[in-house]
Design a protein around this motif. Structure first.
Motif, short mmCIF file in Angstrom:
data_model
loop_
_atom_site.label_atom_id
_atom_site.label_comp_id
_atom_site.label_asym_id
_atom_site.label_seq_id
_atom_site.Cartn_x
_atom_site.Cartn_y
_atom_site.Cartn_z
N ARG A 98 37.18 35.35 44.36
CA ARG A 98 37.30 35.28 42.90
C ARG A 98 36.78 36.55 42.25
NH1 ARG A 98 33.90 31.61 38.99
NH2 ARG A 98 35.18 31.61 37.12
N TYR A 99 35.66 37.03 42.76
CA TYR A 99 35.08 38.28 42.24
C TYR A 99 36.04 39.45 42.46
CZ TYR A 99 32.00 42.38 42.14
OH TYR A 99 31.44 43.61 41.90
N ALA A 100 36.62 39.51 43.67
CA ALA A 100 37.54 40.61 43.99
C ALA A 100 38.73 40.61 43.04
CB ALA A 100 38.01 40.50 45.43
N LEU A 101 39.28 39.43 42.76
CA LEU A 101 40.44 39.35 41.89
C LEU A 101 40.08 39.73 40.45
CD1 LEU A 101 42.11 36.09 43.25
CD2 LEU A 101 42.98 38.43 43.46
N GLN A 102 38.90 39.34 40.01
CA GLN A 102 38.47 39.73 38.66
C GLN A 102 38.33 41.24 38.54
OE1 GLN A 102 35.07 37.73 37.04
NE2 GLN A 102 35.95 35.68 37.25
N ARG A 103 37.67 41.84 39.52
CA ARG A 103 37.47 43.28 39.47
C ARG A 103 38.78 44.04 39.66
NH1 ARG A 103 32.41 45.34 39.95
NH2 ARG A 103 33.53 47.22 39.28
N LEU A 104 39.66 43.53 40.52
CA LEU A 104 40.97 44.15 40.71
C LEU A 104 41.77 44.09 39.41
CD1 LEU A 104 43.16 45.44 42.40
CD2 LEU A 104 43.70 43.19 43.36
N VAL A 172 38.26 47.64 46.59
CA VAL A 172 39.07 48.08 45.46
C VAL A 172 38.46 49.37 44.92
CG1 VAL A 172 39.95 47.50 43.17
CG2 VAL A 172 39.61 45.69 44.88
N THR A 173 39.30 50.37 44.77
CA THR A 173 38.81 51.66 44.29
C THR A 173 39.74 52.24 43.23
OG1 THR A 173 38.08 53.85 45.01
CG2 THR A 173 39.99 52.94 46.12
N LEU A 174 39.19 52.99 42.33
CA LEU A 174 39.95 53.68 41.29
C LEU A 174 39.88 55.17 41.58
CD1 LEU A 174 41.48 53.63 38.56
CD2 LEU A 174 39.25 53.77 37.42
N ALA A 175 41.04 55.81 41.71
CA ALA A 175 41.08 57.22 42.08
C ALA A 175 41.95 58.01 41.10
CB ALA A 175 41.62 57.37 43.50
N GLN A 224 50.38 41.72 39.34
CA GLN A 224 49.19 40.93 39.08
C GLN A 224 48.21 41.10 40.24
OE1 GLN A 224 48.60 39.08 36.18
NE2 GLN A 224 50.43 40.20 35.53
N ALA A 225 46.93 40.91 39.95
CA ALA A 225 45.90 41.13 40.97
C ALA A 225 46.13 40.26 42.21
CB ALA A 225 44.52 40.88 40.38
N ALA A 226 46.37 38.98 42.02
CA ALA A 226 46.54 38.07 43.16
C ALA A 226 47.75 38.45 43.99
CB ALA A 226 46.66 36.63 42.66
#
Length: 255
Positions: A98-104, A172-175, A224-226
């Motif tokens: 759930r945390y991963a999807l929120q942050r993604l 998950v990373t932002l580049a 979408q993230a999911a």
């Protein structure tokens, strides 16, 4: 010394855990009928007397193993249900799915409005379940904690790390630079998990980890993230087969 009563056993007792782990290994290897107290003592490097102080007969030991498996199943089910209502994976102290999807979702919105590249890396441990069957839940949990610690050492402080499945993790990373999201950029993670063994109570164990990644930008309609996470997870099979970091091209998927 009088035999201990089964119902009074403390499952945090290290000796009891050794006995149950050894008994479980023997049953998996030989079956219940061919498992003997002597074989359990040999596998667990225990004296027969120490086993009989806890279990007066093989039948009582088998009952103890079954009861522990049932309790572990219930605990995992309860933990899974609880994790669905919060953001932390209790075992590893990382974020959960759930945390991963929120942050993604946050990163995808950032990319959509400001540009840049969102990169999702999914890491799976191919032999984790096998090691758990052979060596027990305690060792499997030690490995999961070890993986979490090593990933935290290998990624950037701004990267998001989460445990998204029983044997899978996501980063998950932002580049800004597309080259930062290529498989070569994550080779250190792949090598860090596959080439360096993990210390456990059963000695040093090697893992077979596979990785798949996908990078998206606002040049194409963003998923979408999911949907994005699930598409990358599906590619773990190819990653296991090739022993390479598998790249998923979102534009090709959409086409």
């Amino acid at each position: 010394m009088p035999q201990r009563q089964f119902n009074a056993l403390n499952y945090s007792d290290p000796m009891l855990v050794r006995i149950l782990d050894a008994g479980e290994q023997c049953i998996l290897r030989f079956g219940i009928r061919r498992t003997s107290m002597g074989e359990v003592a040999r596998v667990g490097k225990l004296s027969r007397g120490s086993i009989y102080r806890y279990f007066g007969a093989k039948e009582a030991l088998v009952e103890g193993i079954i009861r522990r498996q049932q309790e572990n199943f219930l605990n995992r089910t309860e933990a899974k249900l609880e994790n669905e209502s919060n953001l932390v994976d209790k075992l590893t102290s990382l974020g959960n799915r759930r945390y991963a999807l929120q942050r993604l979702s946050d990163v995808l919105r950032n990319v959509e409005s400001r540009g840049g590249i969102c990169c999702v890396l999914v890491l799976g441990v191919q032999n984790l379940e096998e090691l758990g069957r052979k060596l027990g839940d305690t060792v499997q949990q030690e490995l999961l904690r070890g993986i979490a610690r090593r990933l935290q050492q290998l990624v950037r402080p701004t990267d998001v790390i989460a445990r998204v499945g029983d044997d899978t993790f996501a980063i998950v990373t932002l580049a800004e630079d597309p080259q930062d999201c290529k498989p070569a950029s994550f080779k250190r993670l792949h090598d860090g998990l596959n080439l360096k063994a993990f210390k456990t109570s059963e000695g040093y164990l090697s893992l077979r980890a596979g990785m798949a990644l996908c990078a998206v930008s606002n040049k194409k309609p963003l998923p979408q993230a999911a949907e994005l996470l699930e598409r990358v997870e599906v590619q773990l099979g190819d990653a296991y087969a090739t022993n390479l970091v598998t790249e998923v091209r979102w534009a090709a998927i959409e086409a």
